[in-house]
Design a protein around this motif. Structure first.
Motif, PDB file in Angstrom:
ATOM      1  N   ALA A  58       0.854  -1.190   0.000  1.00 56.37           N
ATOM      2  CA  ALA A  58       0.000   0.000   0.000  1.00 56.37           C
ATOM      3  C   ALA A  58       0.888   1.237   0.000  1.00 56.37           C
ATOM      4  O   ALA A  58       2.041   1.191   0.424  1.00 56.37           O
ATOM      5  CB  ALA A  58      -0.919   0.014   1.223  1.00 56.37           C
ATOM      6  N   ARG A  59       0.323   2.313  -0.506  1.00 49.56           N
ATOM      7  CA  ARG A  59       1.022   3.600  -0.476  1.00 49.56           C
ATOM      8  C   ARG A  59       0.152   4.603   0.258  1.00 49.56           C
ATOM      9  O   ARG A  59      -1.045   4.720  -0.023  1.00 49.56           O
ATOM     10  CB  ARG A  59       1.330   4.096  -1.896  1.00 49.56           C
ATOM     11  N   THR A  60       0.759   5.330   1.175  1.00 53.51           N
ATOM     12  CA  THR A  60       0.045   6.356   1.905  1.00 53.51           C
ATOM     13  C   THR A  60       1.021   7.480   2.237  1.00 53.51           C
ATOM     14  O   THR A  60       2.098   7.534   1.637  1.00 53.51           O
ATOM     15  CB  THR A  60      -0.602   5.767   3.173  1.00 53.51           C
ATOM     16  N   HIS A  61       0.680   8.358   3.164  1.00 52.71           N
ATOM     17  CA  HIS A  61       1.537   9.511   3.457  1.00 52.71           C
ATOM     18  C   HIS A  61       1.717   9.683   4.964  1.00 52.71           C
ATOM     19  O   HIS A  61       0.871   9.251   5.757  1.00 52.71           O
ATOM     20  CB  HIS A  61       0.947  10.789   2.866  1.00 52.71           C
ATOM     21  N   MET A  62       2.807  10.315   5.330  1.00 45.55           N
ATOM     22  CA  MET A  62       3.043  10.633   6.735  1.00 45.55           C
ATOM     23  C   MET A  62       1.979  11.614   7.218  1.00 45.55           C
ATOM     24  O   MET A  62       1.441  12.404   6.436  1.00 45.55           O
ATOM     25  CB  MET A  62       4.444  11.213   6.929  1.00 45.55           C
ATOM     26  N   VAL A  63       1.675  11.527   8.501  1.00 42.89           N
ATOM     27  CA  VAL A  63       0.634  12.378   9.089  1.00 42.89           C
ATOM     28  C   VAL A  63       1.174  13.072  10.332  1.00 42.89           C
ATOM     29  O   VAL A  63       2.210  12.688  10.876  1.00 42.89           O
ATOM     30  CB  VAL A  63      -0.617  11.551   9.457  1.00 42.89           C
ATOM     31  N   ALA A  64       0.452  14.096  10.745  1.00 41.39           N
ATOM     32  CA  ALA A  64       0.806  14.822  11.968  1.00 41.39           C
ATOM     33  C   ALA A  64      -0.090  14.371  13.110  1.00 41.39           C
ATOM     34  O   ALA A  64      -1.320  14.312  12.953  1.00 41.39           O
ATOM     35  CB  ALA A  64       0.668  16.323  11.749  1.00 41.39           C
TER      36      ALA A  64
END
Length: 304
Positions: free
Chosen positions: A170-176
């Motif tokens: 899966a591909r996702t993004h860093m979060v705060a």
């Protein structure tokens, strides 16, 4: 000196025919049980008698009755039939992926979050499967898979490696992760500028994600100067939950941070995080591994 007579080795197939005849009353029944023809049963019994030099069955009232010698020999070989049944059952369970041993190693983000969920589902209906499970740093994961010490490895922020197969799950993004009440908690997203202004929990730049985070700061013309620096995203999430400050982490660590005092927000600029599966080159996957991979993909989908 008299010449020693060497009898041919007795095959398991002949013993199987003998066992079926001891359990059945006729060669027809034995043939049906074994899935072979009646003449094949008769020929097998004659061949076995010739090899042993012993009469095993006598015809009596249209039936073949076992002789005393047959009864004695049957007691000797009975454990063999039990072993064969166990062997066949074991082979079927391995073929269907319901028996055996699986060795899994993972880096912390997936090893402490998605993988346990997949493992619980995988083991639920597989009581005869055992698992060796470990959570280590990325270099240890790659080494274990490459050497064959692990069947599959799990990691994030890795696209390819020359020594192993890398497959993106899966591909996702860093979060705060931002404590409630923090200056940026009410915003739609957290930027590099926000973090620079209010301080943040960063990741060691020696790590892959730490490097990605520093690159994000440099793209926006900001200096990467975290107030608190840690190695693992899980640690950063715990500190954010304790109110230390905002943290930029992978979404898997964020999803499993139990604190209710946190707000999860998008982070800008985007930092893509691939979740990957690592396998050994040139080694086919077992049915057991295929079953775990299916649950792993399902678990990743559930988290995202």
């Amino acid at each position: 000196m008299a010449e020693i007579e060497h009898k041919p080795d007795i095959s398991l197939r002949l013993l199987e025919i003998f066992g079926a005849m001891m359990r059945c009353e006729t060669t027809v029944e034995a043939a049906e049980q074994l899935g072979i023809s009646q003449p094949a049963v008769s020929n097998g019994i004659r061949q076995l008698e010739n090899q042993l030099g012993v009469t095993l069955f006598e015809r009596l009232h249209r039936r073949l009755e076992p002789t005393e010698e047959a009864l004695l020999l049957f007691e000797e070989v009975r454990p063999v039939f039990s072993m064969l049944r166990n062997f066949s059952a074991r082979a079927r369970s391995i073929r269907h992926g319901t028996s055996g041993r699986l060795r899994v190693i993972s880096t912390p983000p997936l090893g402490n979050t998605v993988a346990p969920m997949a493992l619980a589902r995988f083991l639920k209906d597989r009581p005869d499967v055992s698992v060796a499970y470990d959570v280590r740093r990325l270099e240890h994961v790659i080494e274990a898979v490459q050497s064959g010490a692990a069947d599959v490895g799990l990691a994030i922020a890795l696209e390819r490696h020359p020594s192993v197969n890398v497959e993106v799950l899966a591909r996702t993004h860093m979060v705060a992760l931002v404590p409630k009440g923090h200056e940026v908690a009410e915003r739609q997203e957290v930027t590099v500028s926000d973090l620079t202004e209010h301080g943040f929990i960063g990741l060691e730049v020696e790590s892959r994600m730490g490097q990605m985070l520093r690159d994000a700061f440099e793209r926006d013309g900001m200096t990467y100067e975290p107030r608190v620096e840690v190695r693992y995203c899980a640690t950063a999430a715990v500190l954010a939950g304790a109110g230390v400050g905002a943290a930029i982490v992978d979404p898997y660590s964020a999803a499993y941070q139990p604190s209710e005092g946190l707000v999860q927000l998008p982070f800008q600029p985007p930092c893509e995080i691939p979740a990957v599966m690592i396998t050994r080159k040139g080694v086919p996957r077992s049915r057991l591994l295929h079953g775990f991979i299916a649950e792993l993909k399902r678990a990743v989908g559930d988290v995202l």
